[in-house]
Write an enzyme that holds these catalytic residues in place. Structure first.
Site, PDB file in Angstrom:
ATOM      1  N   ASP A  37     -22.326   6.051   3.707  1.00 48.17           N
ATOM      2  CA  ASP A  37     -21.810   7.355   3.416  1.00 48.17           C
ATOM      3  C   ASP A  37     -21.078   7.796   4.590  1.00 48.17           C
ATOM      4  O   ASP A  37     -21.456   7.313   5.718  1.00 48.17           O
ATOM      5  CB  ASP A  37     -22.994   8.365   3.633  1.00 48.17           C
ATOM      6  CG  ASP A  37     -23.606   8.281   2.069  1.00 48.17           C
ATOM      7  OD1 ASP A  37     -22.938   7.917   1.112  1.00 48.17           O
ATOM      8  OD2 ASP A  37     -24.877   8.771   1.933  1.00 48.17           O
ATOM      9  N   LYS A  58     -18.051  11.209   0.898  1.00 49.69           N
ATOM     10  CA  LYS A  58     -17.440  11.980   0.023  1.00 49.69           C
ATOM     11  C   LYS A  58     -17.435  13.543   0.508  1.00 49.69           C
ATOM     12  O   LYS A  58     -18.350  13.931   1.161  1.00 49.69           O
ATOM     13  CB  LYS A  58     -17.623  12.042  -1.457  1.00 49.69           C
ATOM     14  CG  LYS A  58     -19.189  12.091  -1.738  1.00 49.69           C
ATOM     15  CD  LYS A  58     -19.594  11.841  -3.100  1.00 49.69           C
ATOM     16  CE  LYS A  58     -21.182  12.082  -3.479  1.00 49.69           C
ATOM     17  NZ  LYS A  58     -22.015  11.282  -2.464  1.00 49.69           N
ATOM     18  N   MET A 168     -27.939  21.046   4.250  1.00 46.06           N
ATOM     19  CA  MET A 168     -26.652  21.464   3.994  1.00 46.06           C
ATOM     20  C   MET A 168     -26.482  22.883   3.864  1.00 46.06           C
ATOM     21  O   MET A 168     -25.831  23.640   2.851  1.00 46.06           O
ATOM     22  CB  MET A 168     -26.386  20.948   2.390  1.00 46.06           C
ATOM     23  CG  MET A 168     -26.077  19.332   2.257  1.00 46.06           C
ATOM     24  SD  MET A 168     -26.087  18.649   0.521  1.00 46.06           S
ATOM     25  CE  MET A 168     -27.669  18.527  -0.079  1.00 46.06           C
TER      26      MET A 168
HETATM   27  C1  LIG Z   1     -26.444  15.456   1.692  1.00 44.49           C
HETATM   28  S1  LIG Z   1     -27.952  15.623   2.882  1.00 44.49           S
HETATM   29  C2  LIG Z   1     -28.429  14.097   3.076  1.00 44.49           C
HETATM   30  C3  LIG Z   1     -29.984  14.405   3.818  1.00 44.49           C
HETATM   31  C4  LIG Z   1     -30.280  12.710   4.155  1.00 44.49           C
HETATM   32  N1  LIG Z   1     -30.604  12.120   2.946  1.00 44.49           N
HETATM   33  C5  LIG Z   1     -31.630  13.103   4.796  1.00 44.49           C
HETATM   34  O1  LIG Z   1     -32.815  12.569   4.359  1.00 44.49           O
HETATM   35  O2  LIG Z   1     -31.550  13.500   6.098  1.00 44.49           O
HETATM   36  C6  LIG Z   1     -26.811  16.012   4.364  1.00 44.49           C
HETATM   37  C7  LIG Z   1     -27.350  17.212   5.108  1.00 44.49           C
HETATM   38  O3  LIG Z   1     -28.542  16.791   5.896  1.00 44.49           O
HETATM   39  C8  LIG Z   1     -28.671  17.299   7.143  1.00 44.49           C
HETATM   40  N2  LIG Z   1     -28.161  16.108   7.993  1.00 44.49           N
HETATM   41  C9  LIG Z   1     -28.092  14.817   7.795  1.00 44.49           C
HETATM   42  N3  LIG Z   1     -27.913  14.307   9.031  1.00 44.49           N
HETATM   43  C10 LIG Z   1     -28.120  15.228  10.055  1.00 44.49           C
HETATM   44  C11 LIG Z   1     -28.076  15.158  11.456  1.00 44.49           C
HETATM   45  N4  LIG Z   1     -27.910  14.088  12.184  1.00 44.49           N
HETATM   46  N5  LIG Z   1     -28.139  16.405  12.028  1.00 44.49           N
HETATM   47  C12 LIG Z   1     -28.548  17.576  11.383  1.00 44.49           C
HETATM   48  N6  LIG Z   1     -28.527  17.649  10.241  1.00 44.49           N
HETATM   49  C13 LIG Z   1     -28.254  16.507   9.428  1.00 44.49           C
HETATM   50  C14 LIG Z   1     -27.441  18.162   6.957  1.00 44.49           C
HETATM   51  O4  LIG Z   1     -28.250  19.458   6.490  1.00 44.49           O
HETATM   52  C15 LIG Z   1     -26.459  17.910   6.081  1.00 44.49           C
HETATM   53  O5  LIG Z   1     -25.807  18.859   5.527  1.00 44.49           O
END
Ligand SMILES: C[S@@+](CC[C@H](N)C(=O)[O-])C[C@H]1O[C@@H](n2cnc3c(N)ncnc32)[C@H](O)[C@@H]1O
Length: 241
Positions: A37, A58, A168
């Site tokens: 991803d 994406k 998100m």
């Molecule tokens: C499509 S979701 C995926 C979440 C992921 N599966 C998880 O368990 O953290 C993507 C969202 O996760 C959060 N996110 C993912 N990685 C992050 C990071 N390193 N720092 C802050 N927010 C993060 C944000 O809110 C982002 O918009």
């Protein structure tokens, strides 16, 4: 016909390369091909040096078409390789379209194993030294998103838990705060946003629910929004990093 390969849905954790599980790192090192991803960091990809690497990151918009293509790529890879890794940010079973990918693979009789990862919410709690539950104060937590599927555009009700963690939520944060205030949540409820959690450019901001209603500062990386009384700073808590 050659035997089908096995697909591993692996959680990469929030970004720091040593926040993946030992099992995840071992399977990455053995992978023939890795589909990853946009939120997976280059440091993490260094753990699968010998594998063919395919970026399937994406952007929002046209997401369902992109997801269908990813599903097809996964099935195709399982026909050509023995060990296929689908590497996702955080935990694969949270806000990661795992349901669609599992359905596509199961429909073709392809074996799947899921390896959990540290989801951003718990990584952000660790990074800010801020437990999400607190005896006598917060006994429930919700991980939620206001991001909706194109065929379900209406806004679902907000969770009524003590601590709320919005994934998100960058663009939705102000609207979420307004709805929480309208539901009777206190304007001085603590809010923490964590951008680029666990990465060298991590940024932590502390504000109040009433501030959040005016929107968030522009972010350059992924942002997690945490809301709730449990996030109150302790008296001797060190400054955020
Ligand atoms: C499509 S979701 C995926 C979440 C992921 N599966 C998880 O368990 O953290 C993507 C969202 O996760 C959060 N996110 C993912 N990685 C992050 C990071 N390193 N720092 C802050 N927010 C993060 C944000 O809110 C982002 O918009």
């Amino acid at each position: 016909m050659a035997a089908l390969g096995k697909v591993y849905l692996i959680g990469a954790g929030p970004g720091a390369p040593d926040l993946i599980t030992v099992r995840g790192a071992r399977l990455l090192a053995q992978a023939d091909v890795v589909l990853y991803d946009a939120l997976v960091t280059p440091e993490m990809l260094a753990l699968c040096e010998r594998a063919e690497k395919i970026s399937v990151g994406k952007r929002s918009g046209q997401r369902s078409t992109a997801q269908t293509h990813i599903n097809e790529q996964l099935v195709d890879c399982a026909r050509r390789y023995q060990a296929v890794v689908r590497l996702k940010g955080g935990d694969p079973m949270l806000f990661g379209r795992a349901d669609e990918e599992l359905r596509a693979l199961e429909a073709e009789g392809i074996e799947v194993e899921v390896v959990p990862g540290i989801t951003t919410a718990v990584a952000a709690a660790a990074a800010t030294l801020q437990p999400l539950t607190k005896r006598g104060v917060a006994r429930s937590v919700a991980f939620f998103t206001s991001s909706t599927a194109p065929d379900h555009p209406e806004h679902p009700a907000l969770p009524e838990t003590d601590t709320l963690i919005q994934y998100m939520g960058g663009r939705e944060a102000a609207a979420t705060a307004e709805r929480l205030l309208a539901q009777g949540r206190r304007p001085d409820l603590p809010v923490i946003t964590v951008e680029n959690c666990s990465r060298p450019d991590q940024r932590v901001r502390r504000l109040l629910l009433s501030d959040l209603a005016h929107g968030l500062e522009t972010a350059h990386g992924p942002v997690l929004v945490m809301i709730g009384e449990a996030l109150q700073r302790r008296e001797h808590q060190p400054d955020d990093k």
